[in-house]
Scaffold this motif. Structure first.
Motif, PDB file in Angstrom:
ATOM      1  N   GLY A 146     -25.532 -47.240  36.530  1.00  0.00           N
ATOM      2  CA  GLY A 146     -24.151 -46.742  36.813  1.00  0.00           C
ATOM      3  C   GLY A 146     -23.732 -47.128  38.317  1.00  0.00           C
ATOM      4  N   ARG A 147     -22.655 -47.748  38.414  1.00  0.00           N
ATOM      5  CA  ARG A 147     -21.961 -48.074  39.586  1.00  0.00           C
ATOM      6  C   ARG A 147     -22.685 -48.942  40.478  1.00  0.00           C
ATOM      7  N   GLN A 148     -23.726 -49.668  39.893  1.00  0.00           N
ATOM      8  CA  GLN A 148     -24.608 -50.674  40.474  1.00  0.00           C
ATOM      9  C   GLN A 148     -23.687 -51.951  40.448  1.00  0.00           C
ATOM     10  N   LEU A 149     -23.417 -52.914  41.533  1.00  0.00           N
ATOM     11  CA  LEU A 149     -22.846 -54.144  41.411  1.00  0.00           C
ATOM     12  C   LEU A 149     -23.533 -55.282  41.337  1.00  0.00           C
ATOM     13  N   GLU A 159     -15.476 -57.462  41.782  1.00  0.00           N
ATOM     14  CA  GLU A 159     -16.573 -56.561  41.793  1.00  0.00           C
ATOM     15  C   GLU A 159     -17.053 -55.969  40.498  1.00  0.00           C
ATOM     16  N   GLU A 160     -17.830 -56.756  39.872  1.00  0.00           N
ATOM     17  CA  GLU A 160     -18.494 -56.218  38.281  1.00  0.00           C
ATOM     18  C   GLU A 160     -19.432 -55.425  38.445  1.00  0.00           C
ATOM     19  N   TYR A 161     -19.166 -53.850  38.824  1.00  0.00           N
ATOM     20  CA  TYR A 161     -20.349 -53.039  38.648  1.00  0.00           C
ATOM     21  C   TYR A 161     -20.270 -52.393  37.108  1.00  0.00           C
ATOM     22  N   VAL A 162     -21.353 -51.590  36.976  1.00  0.00           N
ATOM     23  CA  VAL A 162     -21.782 -50.941  35.562  1.00  0.00           C
ATOM     24  C   VAL A 162     -20.839 -49.939  35.631  1.00  0.00           C
ATOM     25  N   GLU A 163     -19.992 -49.688  34.685  1.00  0.00           N
ATOM     26  CA  GLU A 163     -19.118 -48.677  34.604  1.00  0.00           C
ATOM     27  C   GLU A 163     -19.925 -47.604  33.667  1.00  0.00           C
ATOM     28  N   SER A 164     -20.651 -48.009  32.593  1.00  0.00           N
ATOM     29  CA  SER A 164     -21.434 -47.046  31.772  1.00  0.00           C
ATOM     30  C   SER A 164     -22.612 -47.584  31.219  1.00  0.00           C
ATOM     31  N   PHE A 170     -19.267 -53.372  32.045  1.00  0.00           N
ATOM     32  CA  PHE A 170     -18.834 -53.846  33.265  1.00  0.00           C
ATOM     33  C   PHE A 170     -17.393 -53.502  33.516  1.00  0.00           C
ATOM     34  N   VAL A 171     -16.744 -53.843  34.682  1.00  0.00           N
ATOM     35  CA  VAL A 171     -15.375 -53.418  34.669  1.00  0.00           C
ATOM     36  C   VAL A 171     -14.555 -54.263  33.860  1.00  0.00           C
TER      37      VAL A 171
END
Length: 125
Positions: free
Chosen positions: A72-75, A20-25, A37-38
């Motif tokens: 942010g938080r988008q997968l 689950e590679e979502y945008v962390e920042s 990403f994660v």
């Protein structure tokens, strides 16, 4: 440095399908645009184009008022090459970014992946 190739697309899609590679920042600076990403990050030194909330935005070497934080938080779902100089990353919510590279003596885009054994893993374009 160099233009994109299918190997980076395959590598990114492998990360996107297995994790689950979502945008962390997202970090905007005068020297670069960084996406964390994660499990990896992308440092962009050329242009970044975004389609966010149905509107188009462009980052070009300076902080701007684009809603980049909305990533942010988008997968991340899929990477594709639009051209040898333009890599597209699509997100589950419908937003996307295009990351530009150019052929020059300087690094345009650096992908920093997790280390393997005692070695750093980077892809530089």
């Amino acid at each position: 440095m160099i233009l994109y190739n299918e190997e980076i697309v395959e590598l990114l899609n492998n990360y996107f399908s297995k994790n689950e590679e979502y945008v962390e920042s997202v970090l905007l600076a005068s020297y670069g645009f960084n996406i964390q990403f994660v499990n990896f990050n992308v440092q962009c030194n050329e242009h970044v184009f975004g389609s966010i909330g149905g509107k188009n935005y462009k980052w070009d070497d300076a902080p701007n008022s684009g809603p980049w934080g909305a990533l942010g938080r988008q997968l991340a779902k899929k990477a594709v090459l639009k051209s040898p100089a333009l890599l597209n990353i699509m997100f589950e919510g419908g937003d996307s970014i295009d990351i530009e590279t150019v052929e020059s003596q300087y690094e345009s885009v650096i992908f920093n992946f997790p280390p393997k054994d005692d070695s750093f893993v980077m892809e530089i374009f």
